[in-house]
Scaffold this motif. Structure first.
Motif, PDB file in Angstrom:
ATOM      1  N   VAL A 144       5.386   8.072  -3.109  1.00  0.00           N
ATOM      2  CA  VAL A 144       5.046   7.493  -1.792  1.00  0.00           C
ATOM      3  C   VAL A 144       5.548   8.244  -0.575  1.00  0.00           C
ATOM      4  O   VAL A 144       5.376   7.978   0.486  1.00  0.00           O
ATOM      5  N   LEU A 166      -3.953   7.004   1.735  1.00  0.00           N
ATOM      6  CA  LEU A 166      -3.847   6.461   0.456  1.00  0.00           C
ATOM      7  C   LEU A 166      -4.698   7.239  -0.627  1.00  0.00           C
ATOM      8  O   LEU A 166      -5.832   7.871  -0.292  1.00  0.00           O
ATOM      9  N   ASP A 198      -3.022   4.869  -6.007  1.00  0.00           N
ATOM     10  CA  ASP A 198      -2.315   3.734  -5.251  1.00  0.00           C
ATOM     11  C   ASP A 198      -2.869   2.288  -5.591  1.00  0.00           C
ATOM     12  O   ASP A 198      -2.317   1.439  -5.031  1.00  0.00           O
TER      13      ASP A 198
END
Length: 125
Positions: free
Chosen positions: A62, A84, A88
């Motif tokens: 991330v 995103l 995720d």
């Protein structure tokens, strides 16, 4: 007590901001973290932050996309998620470590003493 919110359904490339409100007066002395758990997978650390927010840790998956922050005046922890990806998708949990020192980040699941109920983030492709 920890209460997470802000999850939802978003398209790939989109953004979401999670919040976690913490009851009580000790929030400013908790190291905090966000974890996530996808179906069939173990719960894993996403990001962690020290008491005053000066030190942060991110999982490699991330880095550069997610930002952890906190507002000690409002007893609230945040996770800003951008760019995103479908991978995720998970239930996101906030957690508090109350046995730590200023400046320390807690990166192991077993260090955390209190957990929120989780909020579901679903990223569609």
């Amino acid at each position: 007590q920890l209460q997470a919110s802000g999850g939802g359904l978003v398209q790939a490339g989109g953004s979401l901001k999670l919040s976690c409100t913490v009851s009580g007066r000790a929030f400013s002395r908790y190291a905090m973290g966000w974890f996530r758990q996808a179906p069939g997978k173990e719960r894993a650390l996403v990001g962690a932050i020290s008491w005053a927010g000066r030190n942060k840790y991110y999982a490699d998956s991330v880095k550069g996309r997610f930002t952890i922050s906190r507002d000690n005046a409002e007893n609230t922890l945040f996770l800003q998620m951008t760019s995103l990806k479908p991978e995720d998708t998970a239930v996101y949990y906030c957690a508090a470590d109350d046995n730590t020192v200023s400046g320390a980040v807690s990166i192991h699941l077993r260090q955390y003493d209190y957990w929120g109920q989780g909020t579901l983030v679903t990223v569609s492709s």
